[in-house]
Design a protein around this motif. Structure first.
Motif, PDB file in Angstrom:
ATOM      1  N   LEU A  88     -20.722  14.557  -0.016  1.00 38.89           N
ATOM      2  CA  LEU A  88     -20.415  14.430   1.415  1.00 38.89           C
ATOM      3  C   LEU A  88     -19.299  15.386   1.830  1.00 38.89           C
ATOM      4  O   LEU A  88     -19.347  15.972   2.912  1.00 38.89           O
ATOM      5  N   MET A 121     -20.028  17.953   4.743  1.00 40.43           N
ATOM      6  CA  MET A 121     -19.297  17.781   6.007  1.00 40.43           C
ATOM      7  C   MET A 121     -18.333  18.925   6.292  1.00 40.43           C
ATOM      8  O   MET A 121     -18.239  19.386   7.430  1.00 40.43           O
ATOM      9  N   TYR A 122     -17.600  19.374   5.258  1.00 43.74           N
ATOM     10  CA  TYR A 122     -16.545  20.365   5.507  1.00 43.74           C
ATOM     11  C   TYR A 122     -16.974  21.798   5.184  1.00 43.74           C
ATOM     12  O   TYR A 122     -16.730  22.699   5.977  1.00 43.74           O
ATOM     13  N   HIS A 169     -19.979  22.493   7.225  1.00 39.91           N
ATOM     14  CA  HIS A 169     -19.570  22.269   8.617  1.00 39.91           C
ATOM     15  C   HIS A 169     -20.453  21.280   9.369  1.00 39.91           C
ATOM     16  O   HIS A 169     -20.555  21.343  10.594  1.00 39.91           O
ATOM     17  N   LEU A 170     -21.101  20.385   8.611  1.00 40.10           N
ATOM     18  CA  LEU A 170     -21.983  19.419   9.271  1.00 40.10           C
ATOM     19  C   LEU A 170     -21.200  18.508  10.225  1.00 40.10           C
ATOM     20  O   LEU A 170     -21.744  18.032  11.227  1.00 40.10           O
ATOM     21  N   LYS A 171     -19.934  18.298   9.912  1.00 40.12           N
ATOM     22  CA  LYS A 171     -19.088  17.430  10.741  1.00 40.12           C
ATOM     23  C   LYS A 171     -19.022  17.919  12.181  1.00 40.12           C
ATOM     24  O   LYS A 171     -18.859  17.127  13.104  1.00 40.12           O
ATOM     25  N   LYS A 181     -27.522  17.112  12.471  1.00 39.07           N
ATOM     26  CA  LYS A 181     -27.065  16.057  11.546  1.00 39.07           C
ATOM     27  C   LYS A 181     -28.246  15.171  11.137  1.00 39.07           C
ATOM     28  O   LYS A 181     -28.391  14.804   9.972  1.00 39.07           O
TER      29      LYS A 181
END
Lengths: 200, 89
Positions: B50, B54-55, B58-60, B67
């Motif tokens: 995750l 996410m980081y 850059h899915l966040k 997403k």
């Protein structure tokens, strides 16, 4: 749904779908198919392992966990250098883009080198793809991942060459972003494989 | 793609990934009950995955549609793992 919009600062049209640039969306769809591919491999491994008639070998006794843990750390390092390359070109820093891209390709090549060394040692000790279910599943999963890393290194070199020719700008660097997505995905898959194959 | 106006702290994420990897290796050789070891290791692996998604990917900061696209293929994977685990334990 599908539209043609001008990217801020870019000099050409960038087709988008769901507000995502089409090339990037294409890579994400490809990665989604890759998730299913590796899920199939890992799922087969889990079912074969737990359904095995004979006791499954303890991975730590057959495989060299310390070396592979080091290799895992290498791949994590390469993810950082990759994201640093992307951050550099987002800031318009051409020099650091090249440095970080080359660093990522070199670290990736080192990962493949260590894996080749690991294979050589295992084969030397008589552990082969033909050594039962354990051997065949181990070499299939790690081999396919190693193939993905090798392809990633070649693509990184191609992107690095383009960077050295000034092919990316602060406004237009989608190639760096797309190879970055692939590279981080390869890292992500290894994180799961390392746990399933080497530690459990 | 990047956090709007705010840069992600990549080195902090890197430190987290390195620390979690060290913890994973330690847990694998600590000699806990097998079921506990498996659960901890899977939890740590998911946490690391995750962090990368996410980081680093850059899915966040991506759109909701992307997403969902990224999450959908994990659904059958999660179902498969849960079913296999239920059968085993």
């Amino acid at each position: 749904m599908t539209s043609h919009s001008v990217d801020a600062g870019a000099s050409r049209y960038e087709p988008t779908t769901f507000k995502v640039k089409d090339k990037k969306l294409g890579m994400w769809i490809f990665l989604a198919s890759e998730v299913m591919f590796f899920t199939g491999l890992i799922g087969s491994y889990i079912i074969l392992r737990w359904g095995a008639a004979t006791p499954w070998p303890v991975p730590g006794e057959v495989l060299n966990v310390p070396i592979t843990a080091g290799n895992t750390f290498l791949l994590i390092c390469s993810s950082v250098t990759m994201v640093k390359a992307f951050a550099a070109i987002e800031d318009g820093n051409q020099k650091m883009l090249k440095v970080w891209l080359l660093a990522t390709a070199i670290i990736g090549a080192c990962f493949v080198g260590v894996q080749a060394y690991e294979y050589t040692e295992l084969v030397h000790h008589g552990f082969l793809p033909s050594s039962g279910l354990y051997g065949s599943t181990f070499f299939t999963m790690t081999g396919f991942h190693g193939f993905h890393v090798t392809v990633g290194v070649l693509c990184l070199l191609w992107v690095a060459i383009k960077a050295f020719r000034g092919g990316y700008t602060q406004a237009d660097h989608q190639g760096v972003e797309i190879i970055g997505l692939y590279w981080h995905f390869v890292d992500l898959v290894w994180i799961i494989l390392f746990t399933i194959v080497y530690l459990i | 793609m990047s956090a709007e106006g705010k840069k992600p702290r990549y080195m902090l994420v890197f430190g987290g990934l390195a620390a979690l990897t060290a913890i994973e290796v330690a847990v694998a050789f600590m000699g806990f009950e097998r079921r506990v070891t498996v659960m901890i290791l899977i939890g740590l692996a998911v946490w690391k995955a995750l962090l990368v998604a996410m980081y680093f990917m850059h899915l966040k900061w991506e759109t909701r549609a992307l997403k969902i696209l990224a999450a959908v293929p994990f659904l059958p994977a999660a179902i498969m793992i849960i079913v296999v685990l239920m059968e085993k334990f």
